[in-house]
Write an enzyme that holds these catalytic residues in place. Structure first.
Site, PDB file in Angstrom:
ATOM      1  N   ASP A 205      -7.837   5.115  -3.228  1.00 54.76           N
ATOM      2  CA  ASP A 205      -6.971   4.054  -2.704  1.00 54.76           C
ATOM      3  C   ASP A 205      -6.434   3.235  -3.864  1.00 54.76           C
ATOM      4  OD1 ASP A 205      -5.615   2.149  -1.385  1.00 54.76           O
ATOM      5  OD2 ASP A 205      -7.279   1.457  -0.150  1.00 54.76           O
TER       6      ASP A 205
ATOM      7  N   CYS B 187       0.792  -1.217   0.000  1.00 49.74           N
ATOM      8  CA  CYS B 187       0.000   0.000   0.000  1.00 49.74           C
ATOM      9  C   CYS B 187       0.828   1.271   0.000  1.00 49.74           C
ATOM     10  CB  CYS B 187      -0.958  -0.013   1.174  1.00 49.74           C
ATOM     11  SG  CYS B 187      -0.127  -0.281   2.755  1.00 49.74           S
TER      12      CYS B 187
ATOM     13  N   HIS C 295      -2.610   0.425   6.937  1.00 44.02           N
ATOM     14  CA  HIS C 295      -2.808   0.690   5.512  1.00 44.02           C
ATOM     15  C   HIS C 295      -2.408   2.120   5.207  1.00 44.02           C
ATOM     16  CE1 HIS C 295      -4.330  -0.183   1.616  1.00 44.02           C
ATOM     17  NE2 HIS C 295      -5.319   0.705   1.668  1.00 44.02           N
TER      18      HIS C 295
END
Lengths: 312, 701
Positions: free
Chosen positions: B500, B440, B484
């Site tokens: 995202d 991420c 995250h």
């Protein structure tokens, strides 16, 4: 039958009171002790009539009796007997000492050495003596009446507490009342009168009485009282050494016997009170100057005679 | 009374020594996770020596030797690297003394010192951890310590009997002590509960620096350097638990926003251009709720939820953004973050209300815009070229963003926890053009880079995504492995919008969980021995444990000063200090009374049998007439005396005494009826005596 026995007891007491003047209570206690199969210790100054009482008791009971004057050089063999070589038979044969009698009068017990004392006390406890590995059973009944001088007197060996515990009662006669003393001084009484004492009780009556004693009823309330007394001897602030279980048993047995002498079939608090000082006086040890009978009386007065409160 | 001739033994017995040793081991064991482990052998050494002394193999050490040993221990602490004035140092010193004292336990009072120190150490343990299991262990340790205390008072009553060395005999010696100690602790339980629930909590008057093993920082870090992480290690530690008041949001909506990273130096993302301390950042960010609300346009509906944060030793709090209402103590940050007033050294509970669909910052101020466009000068030429190319292709900003997002999907990007190193320069190029493997942080970082390069304000956000729903407890637990990173892009009219890029590459990471996203390649908690994910029954057990621990956190640890005053207000109404004092003393008296009942202190003294009570009344009546019974007088004696004093009542007194004596000293064995009759007679006579005297005295007038 019981009435006959009571009459006999009453008669014996009369006979004894004729010899020991003005000491009804002590005489009754002395008889109680003997009837309850206990050994008796008479403690008093010399010349107070201890030996006379012992003599009279044995005569009234009609038991064979021997007496030994305890001295500091007395040996156990002098009491118990010894094995003697018989030249004709070429064997050793045991010659019984004076202890082989139903009533043994140990006069001035505390004048003897501890060795001789313990020989006697062993016999009192076991009812038998052992000599050269042979056991000889003492006659039944077997009573020891011991007299002793107060321990402050010179030339005495005081008995230890453990040996005192074997005597059921300790009695003191004390000085006579002036009137009684006057009668004594007038003469006629004394040891010579001992010869006139009648035998009233026999061995059979004695055994009957001894069988009757356990049947005298002891209620729970009374045992509560007895236990309160015992507990008090163990926790009183003046008391260092309390009453032992043996002492407690002696208290109950002698109270039963006392009640029997009163012609009652059950024990009352006053019976316990009557014998308590005689039973406890020589067994308890005080912390301070209050000792013996005086301490026992103190304890008696500080315990509630009624109720069933448990000992604290 | 009968202890004459026996001396009281002050020395400790062998069995008490064994108890003490076990208690010491039990107390010390959990603390060794936080404090220097070499203190444990010190205890074993001291206790071993002392045992040998007791067995007569060795001598009690000399004073000089003891001083040397103590000096060595203190020097050991000195060189262990702990700060001199810190909680760890103090606790270690206490532990060291506790361990050494075993050597010196000769008399009972020494053992008492050890046991009391043990109680203190259990308290110290709770500074380091407050979990449910530690609490249970603490209770167990208390039980053992109290057992040792009891064993200490058993004055050699329990003899060491070598002929009975069977386990059974051993248990027979141990179990009664444990039973008694458990009972004693249970008796203390109400008091404990009272102190916990009612007694007001005050803030500490002073504090010592908390540092070292017990308070290592955990959770999300303040900065993000994707290129330096070749192999993302993970922890299954709990970050926080959430309980939703209303409906639970979708899994892919659960973005627990924490830290906003504005600044990029070509390699590392940080919160601001200078590497400030958290305290400084907090001061800069701090704003009030009204300012936040003014910048919002509420849309959608609010989510109400309750979060219990685990301790992290950091001030950052995580929530669905934006938060518009906080119940509890927390600060608002101007970038829609939440911060705790102090670093979280203990679990913290907050009730929050968020509007996830609200528009944040419809108008962007110039300062924030500048910051959200910041990029280092130079570097990453390939990426910059790529941005130019894409910009030429796209018609609008939104079109450009879509192109960038879909590029992640279409090109051969790969989601992995083992991306490999990216070097020190041009890390974005390295990832975006060459390597194409990352997690991420890589995606979020490069996405923001591309946005900023294209002139679109954007920033990296870190926090947690998702969480594990516990069906049994109806709560969501978010673990460290849910950490995250994602991005926010500012669009005109829409404010800050969440993007995202990881969702493009690995949709399952967002929709399900990390484990599925990583898949067969592994890397998910693989270096954890106790990873229980493989067994279903263990999973169930785990879920049960989680839910119990949630309840513990929620109701025990979460019961802080705020919830206490709220609770007390709800139960007792508005509170003044006097009222609290009244309540506390009321509870206290109640508990003391309960104890005294349990211990039988309130029991009535044993009553005497009825006949004795009647006799005592009889004596009392006669006392009123001036006839007193002496304590030792027997009933017969007294009756004779009383009869002589009160001739008018003589007959009654005699009869009463007769009945009483008969009942007490010559009872007929079986007949209870006659006993009852006698008691009735006694009662009647008593009444008669009462009245009889009265009539006589009235007659005399």
């Amino acid at each position: 039958m019981a009435t006959r026995l009571l009459q006999e007891i009453e008669a014996s007491l009369n006979e004894l009171n004729n010899i020991i003047l003005g000491k009804e209570q002590q005489v009754r206690l002395a008889l109680t002790c003997i009837l309850a199969s206990g050994h008796l210790l008479l403690e008093d100054l010399p010349g107070m009539g201890k030996t006379t009482l012992a003599h009279a008791l044995s005569k009234v009971l009609g038991l064979d009796y021997k007496r030994i004057q305890f001295t500091s050089d007395l040996l156990p063999a002098d009491l118990i007997g010894a094995s003697v070589f018989d030249a004709t038979a070429s064997t050793f044969s045991f010659h019984r000492g004076p202890i082989f009698s139903s009533i043994f009068l140990a006069d001035e017990l505390n004048r003897a050495t501890p060795k001789a004392q313990s020989a006697l006390l062993e016999a009192m406890e076991e009812g038998q003596v052992s000599v050269d590995g042979e056991t000889h059973v003492l006659p039944q009944p077997f009573f020891v009446i011991a007299t002793q001088n107060p321990q402050s007197q010179s030339g005495t060996f005081p008995l230890p507490e453990s040996q005192l515990d074997r005597f059921m009662f300790r009695l003191s006669l004390g000085y006579p009342d002036p009137s009684v003393e006057r009668a004594l001084l007038k003469g006629g009484q004394g040891r010579s009168a001992l010869n006139n004492v009648q035998q009233i009780l026999n061995t059979e009556s004695l055994q009957q009485i001894q069988r009757l004693i356990p049947q005298i009823k002891v209620s729970d309330t009374l045992l509560d009282y007895v236990q309160r007394l015992i507990a008090q001897t163990r926790q009183d602030e003046l008391c260092q050494l309390g009453l032992s279980p043996r002492g407690a048993i002696a208290l109950v047995t002698s109270a039963q016997c006392w009640a029997l002498l009163q012609g009652r079939s059950h024990v009352m608090p006053e019976d316990v009170q009557a014998v308590f000082v005689a039973v406890a006086g020589h067994r308890i040890v005080g912390k301070k100057e209050t000792q013996g009978d005086q301490l026992a009386r103190h304890i008696l007065h500080s315990v509630d005679a009624v109720g069933n409160r448990a000992p604290v | 009374m009968f202890n004459k001739g026996f001396t009281t033994n002050f020395n400790i017995t062998y069995s008490a020594m064994m108890w003490l040793l076990v208690a010491q081991l039990v107390v010390m064991a959990p603390l060794l996770f936080y404090l220097p482990i070499w203190i444990f052998p010190v205890l074993l050494f001291s206790a071993g020596w002392r045992m040998r002394v007791m067995q007569g193999h060795q001598e009690q050490p000399q004073k000089i030797l003891k001083t040397i040993i103590a000096g060595v221990g203190i020097a050991g602490l000195f060189f262990s690297g702990m700060p001199m004035v810190s909680l760890d140092m103090m606790a270690s010193l206490l532990m060291l003394g506790f361990a050494y004292k075993a050597l010196e336990v000769v008399e009972k009072r020494d053992a008492l010192v050890v046991i009391l120190t043990g109680f203190l150490l259990i308290g110290v343990l709770f500074i380091y951890s407050q979990s449910m299991l530690v609490a249970l262990y603490g209770a167990f340790a208390l039980m053992i310590l109290t057992g040792a205390l009891i064993a200490l008072q058993h004055d050699g009553a329990i003899q060491i009997d070598n002929s009975h060395k069977s386990t059974r005999a051993l248990l027979n010696r141990i179990i009664p002590n444990l039973k008694l100690s458990t009972l004693m602790l249970l008796l203390c339980l109400p008091l404990m509960l009272m102190f916990f629930i009612v007694v007001p909590r005050f803030a500490p008057l002073w504090s010592v620096a908390l540092s070292g093993g017990g308070h290592a920082k955990t959770g999300i870090s303040d900065s993000m350097t994707p290129g330096d992480i070749a192999n993302l290690s993970q922890s299954d530690g709990l970050a926080f638990t959430v309980k939703f008041m209303g409906e639970r949001p979708q899994q892919n909506e659960l973005y627990w926003r924490g830290i906003v990273m504005q600044h990029f130096d070509g390699k590392t993302w940080t919160q601001s251009s200078e590497s400030f301390e958290p305290e400084t950042i907090k001061r800069k960010l701090r704003t009030d709720v009204q300012a936040i609300r003014n910048r919002l346009v509420k849309k959608g509906y609010g989510r109400e939820y309750e979060i219990i944060y685990e301790k992290t030793a950091q001030p950052w709090l995580f929530a669905l953004t934006p938060v518009v209402n906080i119940k509890g103590d927390a600060l608002y940050g101007s970038d829609y973050t939440l911060m705790a007033r102090a670093d979280l050294l203990e679990p913290k509970m907050l009730s929050l209300t968020s509007y996830p669909d609200a528009i944040r910052d419809e108008y962007l101020d110039e300062k924030t815009r500048q910051r959200s466009l910041q990029l280092p000068k130079g570097g990453n030429p390939q990426t910059r070229n790529l941005v130019k190319r894409l910009l030429l292709q796209s018609s609008t900003k939104m079109d450009y963003i879509t192109r960038v997002m879909s590029r992640f999907k279409q090109q051969n990007y790969y989601y992995t926890l083992r991306p490999g190193l990216l070097g020190d320069f041009n890390t974005i190029d390295e990832f975006l053009i060459n390597n194409k493997k990352g997690f991420c942080a890589h995606y979020a970082g490069s996405f923001v880079f591309m946005m900023r390069e294209a002139g679109i304000p954007a920033r990296v956000v870190t926090g947690y995504q998702g969480g594990k729903w516990n069906e049994q407890g109806q709560f969501l637990s978010v673990h460290q492995y849910d950490a995250h990173a994602w991005t926010e892009v500012w669009l005109k009219g829409k404010g800050w919008v969440r993007f995202d890029p990881t969702a493009m590459v690995a949709p399952s990471r967002i929709e399900k969980n990390l484990e599925l996203a990583v898949g067969p390649e592994g890397g998910f908690l693989e270096n954890k021995i106790f990873s229980m994910k493989k067994y279903s029954w263990l999973n169930k057990l785990q879920s049960k444990m989680d839910s119990a621990q949630y309840a513990w956190r929620r109701f025990v640890l979460g019961y802080d000063r705020n919830s206490q005053s709220a609770f007390l207000k709800r139960v007792f109404g508005e509170l003044s200090l006097q009222k609290i004092a009244m309540i506390v003393s009321g509870f206290f008296i109640g508990i003391i009374m309960l104890w005294s009942l349990l211990l039988g202190l309130g029991r009535k003294p044993q009553r005497e049998a009825e006949e004795h009570q009647l006799y005592r009344k009889f004596c009392q009546h006669l006392e009123k007439y001036g006839v007193n019974k002496k304590l030792s007088q027997s009933p017969t004696e007294f009756s004779q005396y009383a009869a002589s004093q009160l001739p008018s009542l003589a007959k009654d007194i005699e009869v009463f005494t007769q009945y009483y004596s008969q009942l007490c000293y010559n009872p007929s064995p079986a007949e209870t009826t006659s006993e009852k009759n006698s008691i009735t007679v006694l009662r009647d006579l008593l009444n008669k005596i009462k009245k009889g005297k009265f009539s006589e005295s009235s007659g005399s007038f």
